[in-house]
Design a protein around this motif. Sequence first.
Motif, PDB file in Angstrom:
ATOM      1  N   MET A 128       0.813  -1.207   0.000  1.00 54.84           N
ATOM      2  CA  MET A 128       0.000   0.000   0.000  1.00 54.84           C
ATOM      3  C   MET A 128       0.852   1.265   0.000  1.00 54.84           C
ATOM      4  O   MET A 128       0.427   2.281  -0.521  1.00 54.84           O
ATOM      5  CB  MET A 128      -0.924   0.004   1.215  1.00 54.84           C
ATOM      6  N   THR A 129       2.041   1.191   0.592  1.00 49.78           N
ATOM      7  CA  THR A 129       2.905   2.361   0.615  1.00 49.78           C
ATOM      8  C   THR A 129       3.342   2.727  -0.798  1.00 49.78           C
ATOM      9  O   THR A 129       3.459   3.903  -1.130  1.00 49.78           O
ATOM     10  CB  THR A 129       4.134   2.102   1.503  1.00 49.78           C
ATOM     11  N   VAL A 130       3.578   1.714  -1.635  1.00 48.03           N
ATOM     12  CA  VAL A 130       3.980   1.973  -3.017  1.00 48.03           C
ATOM     13  C   VAL A 130       2.874   2.707  -3.759  1.00 48.03           C
ATOM     14  O   VAL A 130       3.126   3.684  -4.481  1.00 48.03           O
ATOM     15  CB  VAL A 130       4.337   0.645  -3.731  1.00 48.03           C
ATOM     16  N   VAL A 131       1.654   2.278  -3.579  1.00 51.76           N
ATOM     17  CA  VAL A 131       0.525   2.925  -4.253  1.00 51.76           C
ATOM     18  C   VAL A 131       0.371   4.363  -3.760  1.00 51.76           C
ATOM     19  O   VAL A 131       0.151   5.277  -4.562  1.00 51.76           O
ATOM     20  CB  VAL A 131      -0.771   2.116  -4.025  1.00 51.76           C
ATOM     21  N   GLY A 144       2.752   6.261  -2.592  1.00 55.53           N
ATOM     22  CA  GLY A 144       3.871   7.017  -3.145  1.00 55.53           C
ATOM     23  C   GLY A 144       3.664   7.370  -4.600  1.00 55.53           C
ATOM     24  O   GLY A 144       3.968   8.490  -5.035  1.00 55.53           O
ATOM     25  N   LEU A 145       3.139   6.426  -5.372  1.00 58.20           N
ATOM     26  CA  LEU A 145       2.878   6.699  -6.787  1.00 58.20           C
ATOM     27  C   LEU A 145       1.753   7.715  -6.969  1.00 58.20           C
ATOM     28  O   LEU A 145       1.802   8.551  -7.871  1.00 58.20           O
ATOM     29  CB  LEU A 145       2.560   5.398  -7.522  1.00 58.20           C
ATOM     30  N   ARG A 146       0.742   7.641  -6.107  1.00 61.25           N
ATOM     31  CA  ARG A 146      -0.330   8.650  -6.164  1.00 61.25           C
ATOM     32  C   ARG A 146       0.209  10.031  -5.825  1.00 61.25           C
ATOM     33  O   ARG A 146      -0.167  11.028  -6.440  1.00 61.25           O
ATOM     34  CB  ARG A 146      -1.469   8.284  -5.226  1.00 61.25           C
ATOM     35  N   GLU A 147       1.086  10.086  -4.818  1.00 65.48           N
ATOM     36  CA  GLU A 147       1.691  11.363  -4.447  1.00 65.48           C
ATOM     37  C   GLU A 147       2.540  11.910  -5.600  1.00 65.48           C
ATOM     38  O   GLU A 147       2.476  13.100  -5.914  1.00 65.48           O
ATOM     39  CB  GLU A 147       2.557  11.191  -3.205  1.00 65.48           C
ATOM     40  N   VAL A 181      14.781  11.575  -2.701  1.00 62.87           N
ATOM     41  CA  VAL A 181      15.222  10.786  -3.861  1.00 62.87           C
ATOM     42  C   VAL A 181      14.021  10.358  -4.693  1.00 62.87           C
ATOM     43  O   VAL A 181      14.047  10.404  -5.923  1.00 62.87           O
ATOM     44  CB  VAL A 181      16.040   9.560  -3.394  1.00 62.87           C
ATOM     45  N   GLY A 182      12.949   9.952  -4.041  1.00 65.82           N
ATOM     46  CA  GLY A 182      11.739   9.556  -4.758  1.00 65.82           C
ATOM     47  C   GLY A 182      11.126  10.706  -5.532  1.00 65.82           C
ATOM     48  O   GLY A 182      10.672  10.537  -6.668  1.00 65.82           O
ATOM     49  N   PHE A 235      12.771  13.268  -6.673  1.00 61.12           N
ATOM     50  CA  PHE A 235      13.647  13.535  -7.811  1.00 61.12           C
ATOM     51  C   PHE A 235      13.423  12.518  -8.926  1.00 61.12           C
ATOM     52  O   PHE A 235      13.285  12.884 -10.087  1.00 61.12           O
ATOM     53  CB  PHE A 235      15.115  13.521  -7.378  1.00 61.12           C
ATOM     54  N   LEU A 236      13.370  11.222  -8.579  1.00 56.85           N
ATOM     55  CA  LEU A 236      13.262  10.175  -9.596  1.00 56.85           C
ATOM     56  C   LEU A 236      11.890  10.116 -10.257  1.00 56.85           C
ATOM     57  O   LEU A 236      11.792   9.889 -11.466  1.00 56.85           O
ATOM     58  CB  LEU A 236      13.585   8.813  -8.989  1.00 56.85           C
ATOM     59  N   PHE A 237      10.832  10.287  -9.483  1.00 63.22           N
ATOM     60  CA  PHE A 237       9.489  10.102 -10.019  1.00 63.22           C
ATOM     61  C   PHE A 237       8.797  11.387 -10.452  1.00 63.22           C
ATOM     62  O   PHE A 237       7.766  11.343 -11.120  1.00 63.22           O
ATOM     63  CB  PHE A 237       8.603   9.371  -9.008  1.00 63.22           C
ATOM     64  N   VAL A 238       9.330  12.531 -10.053  1.00 61.90           N
ATOM     65  CA  VAL A 238       8.689  13.800 -10.415  1.00 61.90           C
ATOM     66  C   VAL A 238       9.667  14.705 -11.164  1.00 61.90           C
ATOM     67  O   VAL A 238       9.401  15.123 -12.285  1.00 61.90           O
ATOM     68  CB  VAL A 238       8.131  14.522  -9.167  1.00 61.90           C
ATOM     69  N   GLY A 239      10.791  15.022 -10.537  1.00 59.78           N
ATOM     70  CA  GLY A 239      11.727  15.971 -11.132  1.00 59.78           C
ATOM     71  C   GLY A 239      12.338  15.496 -12.438  1.00 59.78           C
ATOM     72  O   GLY A 239      12.352  16.223 -13.434  1.00 59.78           O
ATOM     73  N   LEU A 240      12.853  14.281 -12.451  1.00 57.77           N
ATOM     74  CA  LEU A 240      13.505  13.750 -13.646  1.00 57.77           C
ATOM     75  C   LEU A 240      12.549  13.609 -14.838  1.00 57.77           C
ATOM     76  O   LEU A 240      12.902  14.025 -15.947  1.00 57.77           O
ATOM     77  CB  LEU A 240      14.183  12.421 -13.315  1.00 57.77           C
TER      78      LEU A 240
END
Length: 108
Positions: free
Chosen positions: A1-4, A6-9, A89-90, A92-97
């Motif tokens: 559930m934490t992954v979901v 995080g991806l929603r965020e 880091v998350g 940066f990797l999932f939003v910034g990059l």
Amino acid sequence: MTVVRGLREALLLLVIAVAVAALAAGVWVWLGGGAYTVRLGMGLMVVGALLGVTGDLTLSRIGTMEARAVFGSGPELEAAGGGRVLTGVGIFLFVGLPLILLGVLLVS
């Protein structure tokens, strides 16, 4: 559930960042003219870089580090992030990059 969560965020941050960049590009074109897609790409790169650098709470903690050290307190905990799931880091990797890469594609 934490992954979901995080991806929603990350998705929410992406949508907000794209909306801000699109609005800024629209105002930029309205005021100065030029191609909208190039301006949007530049805006996405700027917003992505800003989110990549300031995505975690490190910059906001710099002001209190010295005072906490003087009083013998340790650094603030990462858990004080207000319920966020993604770390710096998350973000940066999932939003910034992705924003930077999309901006590069639009500019070129």
